[in-house]
Design an enzyme around this catalytic site. Structure first.
Site, PDB file in Angstrom:
ATOM      1  CB  CYS A  13     -17.643  -4.789 -32.429  1.00 30.09           C
ATOM      2  SG  CYS A  13     -16.943  -6.458 -32.423  1.00 30.09           S
ATOM      3  CB  CYS A 362       3.039  -0.249 -20.835  1.00 31.46           C
ATOM      4  SG  CYS A 362       4.017  -1.559 -20.125  1.00 31.46           S
TER       5      CYS A 362
END
Ligand code: SAH
Length: 407
Positions: A13, A362
């Site tokens: 990236c 989470c």
């Protein structure tokens, strides 16, 4: 000579140095999973239980079905589109992202290239001038429907019909286009007002055989195939036989409770966000589920009222329930935000004494903290399993089964 990259994985990236969205870029995926397993093992080492290996993705790229692109001006005053540099409001120009849905990235690029011919000015945060601030694309993974939300500083978009036509001629899978008005100086992407420019104003997705509505502001897991695996495990661990009363705390748009309802006698979902509750009620109706109702309330307050016998008056209860169903849950499922739940919630849960508790987390740190409190209240932690919903980032989702120690 080639310039040395400052960050491993930069070849994957070009903007990774500035964007910072991929914390684990440059680490082989198998190693990412091993590291996440290790982290869970360490955090949960105080509990005697079975820790199953984390479930990873077969192809851990382009998994994000929700894409937010920021529009603005560069230093020379030229329009740019990209992502925000981590913890800032500076835009890092980027045409695509290895975590995001590829088609969504193409739609964002097309919108960017249409700006000049439609004379659409992008918003400048410094001066406050300009129309287009953000574009949010959401994809219904199973349905293939796309929703485009144009976040603009003004409700008036003179060339909207031709703009939608131009966009849909290249992307017929765009099922709806919404103009979201955000005229405030705020770090929130979406404002409160939505104006439908095309379609129904929402899209649908299917998960575990049920249909769910995704509207611009509502929460929906961004990685549906992995979320489906996670939910299936959560419901399997709940051990439902059709006779149980289930409480789905922090239920969002009702996903887990709705999927579980076919195997339970009665389900109650509790959620503090009104928009999410509205979507949950719609989701239940759309799936023709009659043994579920939703209550808009703080989950801790609800638990305390239920455990002390004071039924939640004044709470929104938009789906009719059969009389007498307001009793102690046999199974408690909770899926709190990253901050975890509260000691008061856990205390009230222990008073209600469900036989089984399924904790969907989470954040492994707050999970470990909360499990200690559940243990102190007489719950045994039996099994846990991690799910990788966010490859290339630090996030880990975990499902844990607890049961009440029989005395
Ligand atoms: N179970 C859902 C949503 C999980 S996200 C799903 O899988 O899709 C966590 C949810 O908790 C969010 O919808 C958030 O609005 C809600 N929430 C946060 N704090 C809360 C609180 N104090 N009481 C009730 N709900 C809360």
């Amino acid at each position: 000579m080639k310039k040395a990259s400052t960050r491993p994985g930069k070849e994957l990236c070009p903007v990774s140095d500035r964007c910072g969205g991929c914390d684990l870029l440059g680490i082989d995926y198998e190693r990412q999973l091993a590291q996440k397993n290790q982290r869970l093992k360490k955090l949960l080492s105080g509990f005697t239980m079975q820790l199953h290996p984390i479930v990873g993705m077969e192809n851990p790229a382009h998994y994000r079905c929700k894409v937010n692109a920021a529009f603005g001006l560069d230093r020379k005053g030229k329009p740019v589109v990209g992502r925000y540099e981590k913890n800032t409001h500076r835009i890092v120009p980027a045409a695509s992202c290895m975590l995001e849905d590829e088609r969504a990235n193409e739609i964002v690029q097309e919108i960017f290239s249409l700006l000049a011919s439609f004379r659409i000015r992008v918003h400048d945060e410094d001066s406050g001038y300009g129309f287009l601030r953000h574009v949010q694309i959401r994809r219904g993974f199973a349905t293939g429907q796309y929703m485009v939300t144009l976040v603009c500083s003004d409700p008036v978009f003179p060339s909207k019909n031709n703009f939608v036509k131009a966009l849909r001629s290249r992307f017929p899978e765009i099922a709806t286009v919404v103009l979201n008005v955000n005229d405030r100086h705020t770090s929130m992407v979406l404002g409160e007002r939505n104006i439908i420019l095309y379609g129904k104003g929402y899209i649908e997705d299917q998960l575990c055989g049920c249909t769910f509505r995704i509207s611009p502001g509502s929460f929906y897991q961004v990685n549906p195939p992995q979320a489906q695996r996670l939910y299936e495990t959560a419901i399997r661990l709940a051990g439902l036989t059709g006779k149980e009363t289930v409480l789905d705390a922090y239920c969002g748009t009702g996903t887990i409770g709705i999927i579980a309802s076919g195997r339970a006698k009665q389900v109650t979902g509790v959620e503090s966000n009104g928009d999410a509750v509205r979507d949950a009620v719609w989701n239940a109706r759309c799936n023709q589920i009659h043994n579920i109702r939703f209550i808009q309330m703080d989950a801790t307050d609800y638990m305390e009222r239920l455990s002390s016998g004071r039924l939640p008056d004044g709470a929104e209860n938009r789906v009719e329930v059969p009389a007498g169903s307001e009793n102690r849950p046999d199974v408690l499922i909770l899926d709190p935000p990253r901050s975890g739940t509260t000691p008061r919630f856990i205390e009230a849960a222990a008073r209600l004494a469900p036989d089984r508790i399924v904790y969907v987390s989470c954040d492994p740190e707050t999970l470990a903290r909360d499990l200690k409190l559940f243990r102190a209240k007489g719950y045994r932690v039996l099994e846990a399993q991690g799910y990788d919903l966010f490859p290339y980032t630090e996030h880990v989702e975990t499902v844990v089964l607890m049961s009440r120690a029989k005395d």
